[in-house]
Design an enzyme around this catalytic site. Structure first.
Site, PDB file in Angstrom:
ATOM      1  N   CYS A   1       0.811  -1.217   0.000  1.00  0.00           N
ATOM      2  CA  CYS A   1       0.000   0.000   0.000  1.00  0.00           C
ATOM      3  C   CYS A   1       0.848   1.271   0.000  1.00  0.00           C
ATOM      4  CB  CYS A   1      -0.873   0.093   1.256  1.00  0.00           C
ATOM      5  SG  CYS A   1      -1.999  -1.256   1.467  1.00  0.00           S
TER       6      CYS A   1
ATOM      7  N   GLY B   1       1.659  -0.066  -4.900  1.00  0.00           N
ATOM      8  CA  GLY B   1       0.385  -0.765  -5.063  1.00  0.00           C
ATOM      9  C   GLY B   1      -0.206  -0.471  -6.420  1.00  0.00           C
TER      10      GLY B   1
ATOM     11  N   ASN C   1      -1.706   1.796   5.542  1.00  0.00           N
ATOM     12  CA  ASN C   1      -0.594   1.042   4.970  1.00  0.00           C
ATOM     13  C   ASN C   1       0.000   0.216   6.110  1.00  0.00           C
ATOM     14  OD1 ASN C   1       2.780   1.946   3.927  1.00  0.00           O
ATOM     15  ND2 ASN C   1       1.653   0.059   3.569  1.00  0.00           N
ATOM     16  N   GLY C   2       0.004  -1.095   5.930  1.00  0.00           N
ATOM     17  CA  GLY C   2       0.539  -1.964   6.965  1.00  0.00           C
ATOM     18  C   GLY C   2      -0.288  -3.221   7.074  1.00  0.00           C
TER      19      GLY C   2
ATOM     20  N   CYS D   1      11.139  -0.795   8.792  1.00  0.00           N
ATOM     21  CA  CYS D   1      11.345  -1.907   7.850  1.00  0.00           C
ATOM     22  C   CYS D   1      12.600  -1.669   7.009  1.00  0.00           C
ATOM     23  CB  CYS D   1      10.122  -2.010   6.937  1.00  0.00           C
ATOM     24  SG  CYS D   1      10.362  -3.098   5.529  1.00  0.00           S
TER      25      CYS D   1
ATOM     26  N   TYR E   1      14.325  -2.272  -1.348  1.00  0.00           N
ATOM     27  CA  TYR E   1      13.531  -2.487  -2.556  1.00  0.00           C
ATOM     28  C   TYR E   1      12.254  -1.664  -2.642  1.00  0.00           C
ATOM     29  CZ  TYR E   1      10.647  -4.873  -6.010  1.00  0.00           C
ATOM     30  OH  TYR E   1       9.839  -5.155  -7.078  1.00  0.00           O
TER      31      TYR E   1
ATOM     32  N   SER F   1      15.425  -2.649 -10.444  1.00  0.00           N
ATOM     33  CA  SER F   1      15.699  -2.446  -9.023  1.00  0.00           C
ATOM     34  C   SER F   1      17.159  -2.719  -8.643  1.00  0.00           C
ATOM     35  CB  SER F   1      14.766  -3.317  -8.175  1.00  0.00           C
ATOM     36  OG  SER F   1      14.780  -4.638  -8.679  1.00  0.00           O
TER      37      SER F   1
ATOM     38  N   ASP G   1      21.245  -8.249  -8.319  1.00  0.00           N
ATOM     39  CA  ASP G   1      19.787  -8.202  -8.161  1.00  0.00           C
ATOM     40  C   ASP G   1      19.478  -7.771  -6.723  1.00  0.00           C
ATOM     41  OD1 ASP G   1      17.144  -8.381  -8.787  1.00  0.00           O
ATOM     42  OD2 ASP G   1      17.150 -10.518  -9.235  1.00  0.00           O
ATOM     43  N   ASP G   2      18.244  -7.282  -6.511  1.00  0.00           N
ATOM     44  CA  ASP G   2      17.946  -6.780  -5.162  1.00  0.00           C
ATOM     45  C   ASP G   2      17.661  -7.892  -4.169  1.00  0.00           C
ATOM     46  OD1 ASP G   2      14.757  -7.008  -5.043  1.00  0.00           O
ATOM     47  OD2 ASP G   2      15.411  -6.405  -7.036  1.00  0.00           O
TER      48      ASP G   2
ATOM     49  N   CYS H   1       6.828 -11.875   5.703  1.00  0.00           N
ATOM     50  CA  CYS H   1       6.520 -10.622   6.385  1.00  0.00           C
ATOM     51  C   CYS H   1       5.040 -10.607   6.752  1.00  0.00           C
ATOM     52  CB  CYS H   1       6.831  -9.428   5.482  1.00  0.00           C
ATOM     53  SG  CYS H   1       6.380  -7.848   6.252  1.00  0.00           S
TER      54      CYS H   1
ATOM     55  N   CYS I   1      13.358  -3.436  11.637  1.00  0.00           N
ATOM     56  CA  CYS I   1      12.666  -4.718  11.482  1.00  0.00           C
ATOM     57  C   CYS I   1      13.313  -5.436  10.308  1.00  0.00           C
ATOM     58  CB  CYS I   1      11.165  -4.531  11.218  1.00  0.00           C
ATOM     59  SG  CYS I   1      10.355  -6.125  10.915  1.00  0.00           S
TER      60      CYS I   1
ATOM     61  N   CYS J   1      12.140 -10.598   7.856  1.00  0.00           N
ATOM     62  CA  CYS J   1      12.162 -11.427   6.647  1.00  0.00           C
ATOM     63  C   CYS J   1      13.530 -12.093   6.460  1.00  0.00           C
ATOM     64  CB  CYS J   1      11.767 -10.616   5.415  1.00  0.00           C
ATOM     65  SG  CYS J   1      12.683  -9.080   5.227  1.00  0.00           S
TER      66      CYS J   1
END
Lengths: 488, 488, 488, 488
Positions: free
Chosen positions: C19, C45, C124-125, C259, C265, C306, C368-369, C405, C462, C465
């Site tokens: 989002c 999004g 958003n979240g 995050c 990314y 990216s 790559d990311d 996540c 955070c 992941c």
């Protein structure tokens, strides 16, 4: 070349007029008038419509759309792209050949740019030598953009050596065989032509200082135009601000053979054909039918909506009360878009419902305009009996339809016409009704005002669908193997 | 005749390639391959696309749509209507004349039905004698259905006296002047032709037992086809299952004049042109530019995305670090559909944002592919200065664009080209940057592999947009008053 | 209750931010600014977007649409229905639960009419106790209209006993666990809140006399707003004409856990996060990677787009030239609408093509990311080898993604993450590349500015992941059987 | 909260039923049956329709669309998303308050998820204490998603303390005042309820082993269901596979007050109401009218289509011939989408044309169902006179409509009703016709079978629109200032 079909038409067992044409000149925002005229002619073609207009600043503009006039040609965003004081339009059903495969490019009016300027034409009818003309034109380098036979006319015009458009149109139409009522326009002229036999209708109206041409008078009414006269069979009118209405006779003279089915079904009841009210003619057919084929019964019901005037006439003549035994769903339109299988199987119930309380226990006379394949008639009869009717008597407001039309009407192949292989009594047994009677061909002629009935040596109308007597040989069809009555 | 425009293109101050063409034969579901090929060629034309395919059971089928290939020609419902193992396609931007007024009828491929069968053609380029041809064809009775000059070709073919389609195509193209790479098809043959000068690209690929023709090699990659060779200037190839690839030379021989701007901007960086990687050529332009116009600075930034390879080359040669000083919004596409006034005024900010943290306090070299009107360059410069750059140096990967292209590229009128009336230093002042340098014409020729630079007696490329040296006289434009350099 | 899905998303093997939120007050035609802001946040999004605005004459108005902002919220006809000087908006990808089945009713902002007036919120979240809250609310008589967890917030507000909306929002958000950055509006107030850990971003900008709230600073840039500051973790700001920006701290204080993947990314490279340029952080990741995992090679290529900044950094640090070995198709967008089977199978080739001339015979480093499922990495490796690369070395700008996540990012189930069941060397063998190296977790922390690397007792970000260390227990997921690292 | 209106309804000067409801259980593909039922009820609401179905595998599914049932709920692609053997549906016109501003969220059925499972409800009628209920519910924390008063019912159910859905529905409906016929469903039960007065109709049908509930019997006919009985005023039926049809009486007993206007105009002529054929009742109204208000004339013409049965009855009783003096355009539908100004001004001519040949020189009796604002009647009179009628006599098949309806019918405000401020003779003068007569209230009662006429102490029907005698106090309207008759 094929493109995607727009939708799947829902068959409803009627002959169908394939086109309506309309044009107007000398009015502000002509395209709006054309849209109104086409809306009034929507019964002559529901698949698609198109309008061309011209104004000096922006030249020729056009819009062609699938669907109803009211859903397309009413939006200000679209109509604003069609400026000018002259315009023509066309509504169409699909031709037998391309049914369900019509591309937007097949939608008229057709337009051609010539060295002396552009011209657009809209055609109601059918060209019976179109295949031969098309092959000849392709051989000489013309490129057809549509699968429509009517496109031949514009290519013939393009190749004419004449130096003005009306003369080129005369050249072109002299090469064309069959039935045609054409409305065309140049930058300054509105043009109307009927074929020598005058098979399809075309009328002239006056609106303010301007003029209108229309398939039927009901479209003059909607725009507030005054009905002036019919264009005569074989006549071409060229209408301009400079010269008013000029009349020409570009073809060899020929006796008139107007389509009698326009009186029976195609035209709207509020139109005037040949000086006669269509509604009154249909009511009179009911009167004739009551005289020719009386029966004892409790109630006379029309199969809605086309059987209504004849049912009223039958009731008037017979004294049997008139009632609405079958109710039509107003929200049906002509199609169910992409129906599910279950809905497709509902058939006639989607459109008609029996008024059970009126029918139960009664001897019912059902008046319908015609029997084509007979499939709908069977279903209606079943609905009436399920509702508890004691007897069902069909009275049909036209003679048996035994022959296909090649003059601009969508008819099934001959073998699918019930009357092509059954007598009246066989049809009665097939439909399993208590009685079935068609009006006689002479009765029909009397109802349209020919007191002496049909003149069999020189019929006053085209009645080929009933008689197999084709006033113009259907050349392309004969090439494809169609056998005339004389050949049977 | 005009129809409604589909949308309002959002101007972005670039020259634009107007078309991409693709064809394939000998593969199952050819139309899907054509769609993929056109998707890979989308940068050559974003306004609309069309595909024609042929299969014996259903004949020729076509579909033409406004919008991106990926939004239209990927739906199973549409692609299912395009069966067969042979097909061609076309993507287009609009031509200068009809911008914003394109009708779907103007979207290629064009199709013609001839007495020996149908043919479809897709054309990349521009016919410089189209107006004259069109007038002549109309005078003889051809009816044009589009406002596209390319339609002339199919009418010329229709009028050819030759008995097969490839011969008719030769006849037709011998009458045509200008730049053309054509992909065409009959029921059994895939045909490719380049004009005698070979202005626009066309390549041949092999896929399984089948063959493909494409504007660029990147479209061969996407379908997994192997790049075989370029079609030579003046060559026609006719590809059939029976005879494989047959090569013809229907035109008078002529020295090659391939469009040098294809190397600079039009073609995709992953394509191969004239045996050279486009990416590597562009990187080499950056190298040449760093040699010709060095400047002390802290960072080299491309104007995304087209300036990227030259910026990399500039960085390599100069040793100044490469960085992304301007970030492009990935979701921009080329257009904002019907933008509100407020959004329209946002201009370049909708597409680009400055990477402030990287730029602030730095001496920045901006590498862009070209300067056309200069409007975007001004806005970018302002964004960079607003972000706190200390100095801004523009380096342009092409010479000043001072002349319009008449060979299939959308260019503003001459007076709108900044370089038509300003010297390099005047442009620098106009843009108000610390320095502005264009690569020299010789430098550009060196970057494309001509070690000796431009041969001014017989240039190896068409560079008319830079030099005003038009290899084919733009006849129609001269009629309309365009003055050649010699005439100034 | 389900409704029809709008389209079939095309999987592309990335984690996805779900989002973006944006709000503005104190400007004329606020909805246009919201549309611009959402356009700049479109990368957060792409599935759908919505805008709510308020003006005293017409009250609250809203519009929600599937598709890109630029295709919907730019039409004057739509934007004219969203008058007023205050508005908020939301763009969304789909949540894991409802992927492909999203109804328009799930599209935010959500709106509620309370006794003291209406309020709209955009979130958003992810709420980690949403299932429990929902069950409790339904049990007390709330009716949910969407399948979105975020709807809980508006129902909690509706049931609050507080007499004004900001207080009700505090009440509601104190019941909510998980990650949330919320933008909300009443008739006169624009409100922004971040959860106590500050997992998702939210920034404040100033535009004229008005204010804006946005997920990222790049959306402030597009409307010309000045970046003021980040909303602090656990902070609520209430913005009104009367009181300006008021700041509240409704939650218990807590250490920040932003995050870290936003740096890697999710966020746009031209945004500023925690005072650092995202672009520069990514470039620095490349630098760290070149130090941690050097390798001899001829060229460093990003996997576009990216991987680009990290590849530039890797080149800078290693001295190995940077080049564009893989070219991205600009016209891809994120989806192919209803692709045919053949096109679906094309996979990565639709979006990426190898720049063969650059790659052939070279030792290639691909940056790559991230690696998620590994499916795309395999295909890219094959493309590179097919193009003739001599060696392929993958360098990944994030540590191995081994854990899903639960804070507003769309991740596959744990077992589908390649790193959940493979070591780095197993992944290298699986991808069959010459080498594969991920940046270390400490290296990543260094790149974001934590010179001492990760503080394992109290991590500064955070990074669940990568580490499996979840700062908020994912309560609903544990109920469904998810096992935390400690439990393994 | 407002959303964009879907289209601009074309006013046509009639009272309008606002809704039709239909439900079915125990049949395969229940949603298809619901679609057919709604198609048959389309005359009760043309603006939008919705269907909810349930199957164990997929739970509840719904689809809501603007436009006709036949254009939306017939596509296999949509109907395939509505699986299951139980379903309900709703068609709606807009309510007075939100005309032209209806959002898709206002389209029923409404759905609520409760702790014991989901329920959907469809409501025909109007809640006269809705504003009070809504304020109370919002105050307690309910969030309304629509502007529809009917949404109150689902919120009242959500807050009920009962443990099963039928009991919750009883709780809810006991709080509701006004007129309601509700069809609802749970996962296993189909539920029907009528308010204590039975103002709006609701009937029960049997189809195979399953059951149907419908506003009218004509919708039972279309699916081939057998008409079992009417749901009684104040009755609730709960239909399940386990217990069949269970009947409850949740309300205080009350004398029946069925809407008499259903007989006059709203219901379809082929439906059965209160054991009487609607067609026959309307014909009988014509008979009564001919007795009460005879006049010498040449022809009796209906104003199509609703005046037809009464005109037939008038003709039968008077002996004056029946004829179609006004022809209705079949392609009108109820709306012209976005008409241009010119077309909007055409008014009634778009829908009706005079059959000039039949009318000219005649004394014409026009039978219409009602006079509301009188605007259409004036235009029709002018058309008839323009066509040359000698005299025009209006006979109206209902008493003067002097009071608005608050029980689910769209009526203008009281002052716009012609009869609210004019006597019969004033209206005759206003319309400028030779005579104008309405049926008396007693005559109408006789026609519906009450031989003794209206019982003024306890009227057998709700006739508030004629008498101002409102059987339920319109509480919300009185709050807004509406004055009852007694208060005048």
């Amino acid at each position: 070349m094929r493109e995607m079909p727009p939708s799947h038409p829902f068959d409803d067992d009627k002959l169908r007029e394939e086109c309506g044409v309309f044009g107007v000149t000398g009015v502000a925002e002509a395209a709006n008038f054309v849209a109104l005229g086409l809306h009034a002619l929507q019964h002559r073609g529901q698949e698609a419509g198109g309008i061309v207009s011209y104004c000096p600043e922006e030249g020729f503009n056009s819009a062609r759309r699938f669907g109803y006039v009211r859903d397309n040609f009413t939006k200000a965003s679209l109509m604003g792209t069609l400026p000018g004081s002259i315009g023509i339009g066309h509504v169409r059903y699909s031709t037998a050949g391309s049914k369900g495969n019509t591309a937007i490019r097949d939608v008229q009016p057709f337009f051609g740019e010539f060295s002396m300027g552009g011209a657009a034409i809209a055609h109601n009818g059918n060209i019976t030598n179109a295949a031969a003309l098309r092959a000849e034109l392709i051989d000489r380098g013309s490129i057809f953009q549509s699968s429509s036979d009517s496109e031949c006319i514009i290519h013939l015009m393009a190749r004419s050596l004449q130096r003005n458009i009306p003369e080129r149109m005369k050249d072109a139409l002299r090469r064309v065989e069959g039935a045609f009522s054409v409305v065309a326009m140049t930058r300054t002229k509105l043009i109307g032509v009927r074929d020598p036999l005058g098979v399809r209708p075309l009328v002239l109206g006056k609106i303010g200082d301007g003029w209108a041409l229309s398939s039927e008078t009901c479209a003059l009414d909607i725009i507030g135009a005054e009905f002036v006269r019919e264009i005569a069979p074989g006549e071409m009118v060229v209408i301009s601000a400079e010269h008013g209405v000029e009349s020409f006779r570009p073809f060899e003279p020929s006796p008139s053979r107007f389509c009698i089915f326009e009186h029976v079904y195609f035209s709207r009841p509020d139109s005037i054909l040949g000086g006669r009210s269509v509604y009154e003619t249909r009511r009179q057919i009911g009167v004739e039918l009551a005289r020719e084929a009386p029966v004892e019964a409790d109630i006379v019901c029309p199969v809605p909506d086309s059987g209504t005037p004849a049912a009223i006439g039958f009731s008037h003549e017979s004294g049997i009360p008139y009632g609405m035994g079958i109710i039509r769903n107003q929200y049906m339109g002509r199609t169910f878009i992409e129906p599910t299988e279950q809905i497709r199987n509902m058939g006639v119930r989607l459109k008609l419902n029996v008024n059970r309380a009126l029918i139960a226990g009664k001897r019912v006379i059902l008046v319908d305009d015609s029997v084509v394949r007979g499939t709908t008639s069977r279903k209606i009869k079943e609905m009436i009996l399920d509702a508890g009717a004691k007897e069902v008597h069909f009275r049909i407001a036209s003679p048996p339809t035994a022959w296909p039309c090649f003059y601009g009407v969508d008819t099934p192949e001959r073998e699918k016409l019930l009357a092509s292989h059954m007598t009246e009594s066989e049809m009665r047994d097939y439909l399993a009704v208590d009685s079935l009677r068609f009006i006689s061909l002479d009765g029909l002629y009397r109802a349209v005002g020919e007191a002496g009935g049909r003149d069999s040596t020189c019929p006053q109308y085209c009645d080929a669908c009933f008689s197999g007597d084709y006033p113009v040989a259907p050349r392309d069809m004969i090439e494809k193997g169609f056998r005339l009555k004389a050949a049977e």
